[in-house]
Design an enzyme around this catalytic site. Structure first.
Site, PDB file in Angstrom:
ATOM      1  N   ARG A  51     -62.441  19.134  29.207  1.00  0.00           N
ATOM      2  CA  ARG A  51     -63.551  19.078  28.267  1.00  0.00           C
ATOM      3  C   ARG A  51     -64.839  19.491  28.966  1.00  0.00           C
ATOM      4  O   ARG A  51     -64.985  19.335  30.171  1.00  0.00           O
ATOM      5  CB  ARG A  51     -63.706  17.665  27.699  1.00  0.00           C
ATOM      6  CG  ARG A  51     -62.664  17.305  26.644  1.00  0.00           C
ATOM      7  CD  ARG A  51     -62.864  15.906  26.087  1.00  0.00           C
ATOM      8  NE  ARG A  51     -62.661  14.885  27.107  1.00  0.00           N
ATOM      9  CZ  ARG A  51     -63.615  14.307  27.812  1.00  0.00           C
ATOM     10  NH1 ARG A  51     -64.892  14.603  27.578  1.00  0.00           N
ATOM     11  NH2 ARG A  51     -63.329  13.404  28.719  1.00  0.00           N
ATOM     12  N   TYR A 110     -58.838  24.710  25.308  1.00  0.00           N
ATOM     13  CA  TYR A 110     -58.296  23.526  25.966  1.00  0.00           C
ATOM     14  C   TYR A 110     -58.451  22.223  25.196  1.00  0.00           C
ATOM     15  O   TYR A 110     -59.558  21.882  24.751  1.00  0.00           O
ATOM     16  CB  TYR A 110     -58.930  23.341  27.359  1.00  0.00           C
ATOM     17  CG  TYR A 110     -58.167  22.305  28.121  1.00  0.00           C
ATOM     18  CD1 TYR A 110     -56.967  22.640  28.736  1.00  0.00           C
ATOM     19  CD2 TYR A 110     -58.571  20.982  28.132  1.00  0.00           C
ATOM     20  CE1 TYR A 110     -56.214  21.677  29.369  1.00  0.00           C
ATOM     21  CE2 TYR A 110     -57.821  20.016  28.759  1.00  0.00           C
ATOM     22  CZ  TYR A 110     -56.638  20.372  29.382  1.00  0.00           C
ATOM     23  OH  TYR A 110     -55.890  19.424  29.994  1.00  0.00           O
ATOM     24  N   LYS A 143     -60.621  14.626  19.602  1.00  0.00           N
ATOM     25  CA  LYS A 143     -61.916  14.039  19.956  1.00  0.00           C
ATOM     26  C   LYS A 143     -63.014  14.450  18.963  1.00  0.00           C
ATOM     27  O   LYS A 143     -63.873  13.645  18.623  1.00  0.00           O
ATOM     28  CB  LYS A 143     -62.293  14.409  21.396  1.00  0.00           C
ATOM     29  CG  LYS A 143     -61.308  13.859  22.430  1.00  0.00           C
ATOM     30  CD  LYS A 143     -61.249  12.366  22.385  1.00  0.00           C
ATOM     31  CE  LYS A 143     -60.085  11.692  23.068  1.00  0.00           C
ATOM     32  NZ  LYS A 143     -59.826  11.886  24.447  1.00  0.00           N
ATOM     33  N   HIS A 147     -62.183   4.976  21.243  1.00  0.00           N
ATOM     34  CA  HIS A 147     -61.340   5.606  22.282  1.00  0.00           C
ATOM     35  C   HIS A 147     -60.461   4.519  22.892  1.00  0.00           C
ATOM     36  O   HIS A 147     -60.686   4.073  24.014  1.00  0.00           O
ATOM     37  CB  HIS A 147     -62.266   6.231  23.346  1.00  0.00           C
ATOM     38  CG  HIS A 147     -61.582   7.156  24.306  1.00  0.00           C
ATOM     39  ND1 HIS A 147     -62.088   7.402  25.567  1.00  0.00           N
ATOM     40  CD2 HIS A 147     -60.471   7.907  24.203  1.00  0.00           C
ATOM     41  CE1 HIS A 147     -61.302   8.276  26.194  1.00  0.00           C
ATOM     42  NE2 HIS A 147     -60.313   8.588  25.394  1.00  0.00           N
ATOM     43  N   SER A 204     -61.590   8.396  30.027  1.00  0.00           N
ATOM     44  CA  SER A 204     -60.558   9.417  30.192  1.00  0.00           C
ATOM     45  C   SER A 204     -59.916   9.329  31.580  1.00  0.00           C
ATOM     46  O   SER A 204     -60.617   9.177  32.580  1.00  0.00           O
ATOM     47  CB  SER A 204     -61.180  10.800  30.011  1.00  0.00           C
ATOM     48  OG  SER A 204     -61.778  10.870  28.731  1.00  0.00           O
ATOM     49  N   CYS A 259     -58.173   6.983  32.875  1.00  0.00           N
ATOM     50  CA  CYS A 259     -58.323   5.671  33.518  1.00  0.00           C
ATOM     51  C   CYS A 259     -57.252   4.674  33.079  1.00  0.00           C
ATOM     52  O   CYS A 259     -57.420   3.472  33.231  1.00  0.00           O
ATOM     53  CB  CYS A 259     -59.714   5.112  33.269  1.00  0.00           C
ATOM     54  SG  CYS A 259     -60.975   6.006  34.185  1.00  0.00           S
ATOM     55  N   ASP A 292     -54.593   6.655  22.719  1.00  0.00           N
ATOM     56  CA  ASP A 292     -55.903   7.273  22.975  1.00  0.00           C
ATOM     57  C   ASP A 292     -56.982   6.898  21.956  1.00  0.00           C
ATOM     58  O   ASP A 292     -58.128   6.739  22.331  1.00  0.00           O
ATOM     59  CB  ASP A 292     -55.740   8.803  23.013  1.00  0.00           C
ATOM     60  CG  ASP A 292     -56.906   9.516  23.694  1.00  0.00           C
ATOM     61  OD1 ASP A 292     -57.321   9.071  24.786  1.00  0.00           O
ATOM     62  OD2 ASP A 292     -57.398  10.518  23.148  1.00  0.00           O
ATOM     63  N   ARG A 330     -51.723  18.472  31.533  1.00  0.00           N
ATOM     64  CA  ARG A 330     -51.325  17.548  30.463  1.00  0.00           C
ATOM     65  C   ARG A 330     -49.974  17.897  29.861  1.00  0.00           C
ATOM     66  O   ARG A 330     -49.539  19.053  29.906  1.00  0.00           O
ATOM     67  CB  ARG A 330     -52.373  17.591  29.343  1.00  0.00           C
ATOM     68  CG  ARG A 330     -53.781  17.223  29.791  1.00  0.00           C
ATOM     69  CD  ARG A 330     -54.237  15.922  29.224  1.00  0.00           C
ATOM     70  NE  ARG A 330     -55.460  15.426  29.866  1.00  0.00           N
ATOM     71  CZ  ARG A 330     -55.999  14.250  29.578  1.00  0.00           C
ATOM     72  NH1 ARG A 330     -55.445  13.460  28.691  1.00  0.00           N
ATOM     73  NH2 ARG A 330     -57.087  13.837  30.205  1.00  0.00           N
TER      74      ARG A 330
END
Ligand code: GTP
Ligand code: SPV
Ligand code: MN
Length: 586
Positions: free
Chosen positions: A69, A197, A206, A226, A248, A250, A275, A366
Site C-alpha cells: 500500500r 497491488y 481497504k 480493521h 498490518s 502484526c 482482517d 501475499r
C-alpha cells in the site's frame, strides 16, 4: 445482466472516458475465473504452479515498485478538509476528480474493461453492502472473486437500487509518479490509478470495507474496523467471540486461525474473519460482527505448518501467490515456510539460492485463498446476523513499554487505550520499517474521516449499551536485551485469550496498574508454555518512567486534533497522568 439503469449509465460513462477495446461484465462463475487465469498464463501475467502439488494455484509477480500500500499517495477527498483530519491526506474533491479524469482518459485503450459486481458480507445479510469495481486488470478481477462474493449474486442483491459504492480502477502504466488512491466519502466513490497491488487495487477491501464504510458507519451508527473475528469454543461447547485490531502484518491472520496448545484439550478456535469486521448492535443489546470478506489476503512470510497450520491448509489449492519466490519445480516458497529450495526465482524474477544475499520472497508477499478452505472456518462464517462479540482486543508490535496484556477500566478508558495504540511499522506499506508510530485502533491507514470524530463515534457506541464488549490491549512482541521475542506467541496466545474470556465472565482476578488491569500472578495458565512466572512478571511489567515518556507522546497526538478531539479523551489523558504520578518513579 442487469436492468439497473443507474449502473448501466455509469458503466457507459466510464467506458466513454477510458475507451476500452472490450467490456466484460463478470458473472463470478468458475468458468469465467478459469478463462481469465488461462489468458493470464498465456500472456505471462500468471505462472501455473505444479498442479499435482498445488491444484488450482497460480503465481503472480507484480512490478517491483508496486508491492505494498502507498499511504502517501492515498487521499480522502471530503468536501471539507477538517472532515479528513490530520490523520489523512486530504484532496479537494472537484480538483482531484478532474486530475484523475485526465489520467483515466483513454487509459483502457486496447484493454478489456471488467465490470466487477461484489458484495461485502454474506449475500443473505441485511448488513452487507454492494459495490461495483470497474478495472482493467484481470489479476484484480480474479482476486476479487476470491476475496468477495463476486458476480451474479451481488448484482441480484443490488437489483435496481442506486445504493452501491462506485470503484474505478486502472493499473495505468504502473507508474509510481502517477499513482493515486482517492476516496470520496460523501458520494461513496473510489478512484484508484497506477497500482495493481492488494489494498491499492482490490477496492472492496481497504478502500470500500474500511475507508468508505467507516464514514458510512459513522453516519448510520455502526462500525467498520480493521479487526479479526475469532470464536473460542470451550470443552463444554460454549463459543465466545472476540475481535482484535492489530496493525498490518502484526498478527491478525495468525490469531484468527490460532491452534490452541496441547494443554487446551477440548478447546476449539473458529475463524470468522482475519482482517475486517463490520459491527452493529442487535435487539439483544449486544454488538454483533460480520466479516465482509470471503477470502484471505494473507502475509506469506512466516506462515508455516508450525506457526499457522490452518492458513497453510487454506492456501494449498485454488490460491494465488503474489511476490513470493517460485522454486524451479513450480512451487511457491517464502522465508519461514521451511527448508529453502536449492534453486528458485525470487520476487523480482532473479535466480535465487540459499547463498543469495536478498530475501527470496518480498516481506509483504501475499497469498489469496478462499475462506471456505480454512479447516477452522467458523460454522457462523456465512451467518446473516454475524456473531456476538464479548471483547475487543487492541494491540501492536512494541519491543518495549506495552505489557503482554492489560484490560481497560471501562469503555471510555478502552477507547483511549485503543486510540493510543502504537506499533512498529511493517512492510505492508511502503516506507521505513520498524519505526514506532501511533496507529489508533490499527486504523491509521484506513480511517476514512477525522480521527477526532472517529473517537467520538466510538465513545457514542459504548454509551449505547451496557453489554458493549470489554476492552483489552495485548503485545506479543516484547523483546529481551538480545532482541529476541520473550513471549512464544502464535498458538500460545490462547493462554492470554483464556484470561480475557475469564475477565469477561467475571471469573478472574486482576491487579490494578496505572494503565489498566493486568493478570494476577498465576492467573494466566503457563503449564506447558515454557514460560516461567518470573518471565511472566517481566512480560506484564509496567515501567512508570517509560509510560511517563509515552504520556508526552500521547499529549502531542491529542493536540493535533484541536477542537475535534472529544473532551472525554482529554479526561482519560489527565486521569492517566494522575495515576502515573501517584505511583512515582521507581
Ligand atoms: P494484514 O493482513 O497486513 O492486515 O496483517 P495481519 O495482522 O493479518 O498479520 P499476520 O497475522 O499475517 O502477521 C504477520 C507477521 O506477524 C508474520 O511475520 C508473523 O510471523 C508475525 N506474528 C503473528 N503472530 C505472532 C505472534 O504471536 N508472535 C510473534 N512473535 N510474531 C507473530
Ligand atoms: C494490510 O495492509 O492491512 C492488508 C493488506 O491487509 S492490503 O490489502 O494490501 O491492505
Ligand atoms: Mn489488513
Amino acid at each position: 445482466m442487469t436492468t439497473n439503469q443507474t449502473l448501466k449509465s455509469w458503466v457507459d460513462e466510464v467506458a466513454t472516458l477510458t475507451k476500452p477495446e472490450k467490456i466484460h461484465w463478470c458473472d463470478g462463475s468458475q468458468a469465467e475465473y478459469d478463462k481469465l487465469i488461462s489468458e493470464m498464463v498465456a500472456d505471462g501475467t500468471m505462472q501455473e504452479l505444479d498442479q499435482q502439488k498445488w491444484p488450482g494455484c497460480y503465481y503472480h509477480r507484480s512490478a517491483s515498485n508496486d508491492v505494498a500500500r502507498v499511504e502517501h499517495l492515498t487521499f480522502i477527498c471530503s468536501e471539507k478538509e477538517e472532515d479528513a483530519g490530520p490523520n489523512n491526506n486530504w484532496g479537494n474533491p472537484s480538483e482531484w476528480k478532474q486530475k484523475l479524469t485526465g489520467l483515466f482518459d483513454g487509459c483502457m485503450a486496447g484493454r478489456t474493461m471488467y465490470v466487477v459486481p461484489y458484495c461485502m458480507g454474506p449475500l443473505s445479510s441485511p448488513y452487507s453492502k454492494v459495490g461495483i469495481e470497474i478495472t482493467d486488470s484481470p489479476y484484480v478481477t480474479v482476486n476479487m472473486r476470491v476475496m468477495t462474493r463476486m458476480g451474479e449474486g451481488a448484482l441480484n442483491k443490488l437489483g435496481d437500487s442506486t445504493d452501491f459504492v462506485r470503484g474505478l480502477h486502472s493499473i495505468g502504466q504502473l507508474d509510481p509518479d502517477n499513482r493515486y488512491i482517492c476516496h470520496f466519502p460523501e458520494t461513496r466513490e473510489i478512484m484508484s490509478f497506477g497500482s495493481g497491488y492488494g489494498g491499492n487495487a482490490l477496492l472492496g477491501k481497504k478502500c470500500h470495507a474500511l475507508r468508505i464504510a467507516s464514514a458510512q458507519a459513522r453516519d448510520e451508527g455502526w462500525m467498520a474496523e480493521h479487526m479479526l473475528i475469532l470464536g473460542l469454543e470451550s470443552p463444554q461447547g460454549e463459543t465466545k467471540y472476540v475481535c482484535a485490531a492489530f496493525p498490518s502484518a502484526c498478527g491478525k491472520t495468525n490469531l484468527a486461525m490460532l491452534e490452541p496448545p496441547a494443554e487446551y484439550k477440548g478447546w476449539k478456535a473458529w475463524c470468522v474473519g482475519d482482517d475486517i469486521a463490520w459491527l452493529r448492535y442487535a435487539d439483544d443489546g449486544r454488538l454483533w460482527a460480520i466479516n465482509p470478506e470471503s477470502g484471505f489476503f494473507g502475509v506469506a512470510p512466516g506462515t508455516s505448518e508450525k506457526s499457522n497450520p490452518s492458513a497453510l491448509a487454506s492456501l494449498r489449492k485454488n490460491s494465488i501467490f503474489t511476490n513470493t519466490a517460485i522454486t524451479d519445480d513450480g512451487q511457491p516458497w517464502w522465508e519461514g515456510l521451511g527448508e529453502p529450495p536449492a534453486k528458485a526465482t525470487d520476487w523480482k524474477g532473479n535466480p535465487w539460492t540459499p547463498a543469495s544475499e536478498g530475501k527470496a520472497a518480498h516481506p509483504n508477499s501475499r497469498f489469496t485463498a478462499p475462506a471456505e478452505q480454512c479447516p477452522v472456518i467458523s460454522p457462523e462464517f456465512d451467518a446473516a446476523d454475524g456473531v456476538p462479540i464479548d471483547a475487543f482486543i487492541f494491540g501492536g508490535r512494541r519491543a518495549r513499554v506495552a505489557p503482554l496484556v492489560f484490560q481497560a477500566f471501562d469503555w471510555n478508558h478502552g477507547v483511549y487505550v485503543g486510540a493510543m495504540a502504537a506499533s512498529e511499522t511493517t512492510a505492508a506499506a511502503t516506507g521505513a520499517v520498524g519505526v514506532v508510530r501511533r496507529d489508533p485502533m490499527a486504523m491509521k491507514p484506513f480511517c476514512g474521516y477525522n480521527y477526532g470524530d472517529y473517537f467520538a463515534h466510538w465513545l457514542k457506541m459504548g454509551a449505547k449499551s451496557e453489554k458493549a464488549p470489554k476492552i483489552f490491549h495485548v503485545n506479543w512482541f516484547r523483546q529481551d536485551d538480545n532482541g529476541d521475542f520473550v513471549w512464544p506467541g502464535f498458538g500460545q496466545n490462547m493462554r492470554v485469550l483464556e484470561w480475557v474470556l475469564k475477565r469477561c465472565a467475571g471469573d478472574a482476578e486482576a491487579v490494578q496498574t496505572p494503565i489498566g488491569f493486568v493478570p494476577a500472578e498465576g492467573d494466566v495458565n503457563l503449564d506447558g508454555s515454557g514460560v516461567d512466572e518470573g518471565t511472566m512478571k517481566d512480560l506484564l511489567d509496567v515501567d512508570p518512567e517509560e509510560w511517563q515518556s509515552e504520556l508526552a507522546g500521547q499529549k502531542e497526538f491529542l493536540e493535533q486534533f484541536g477542537d475535534k478531539m472529544p473532551k472525554e479523551m482529554w479526561d482519560q489523558y489527565h486521569a492517566l497522568a494522575e495515576r502515573l504520578s501517584a505511583v512515582g518513579a521507581r
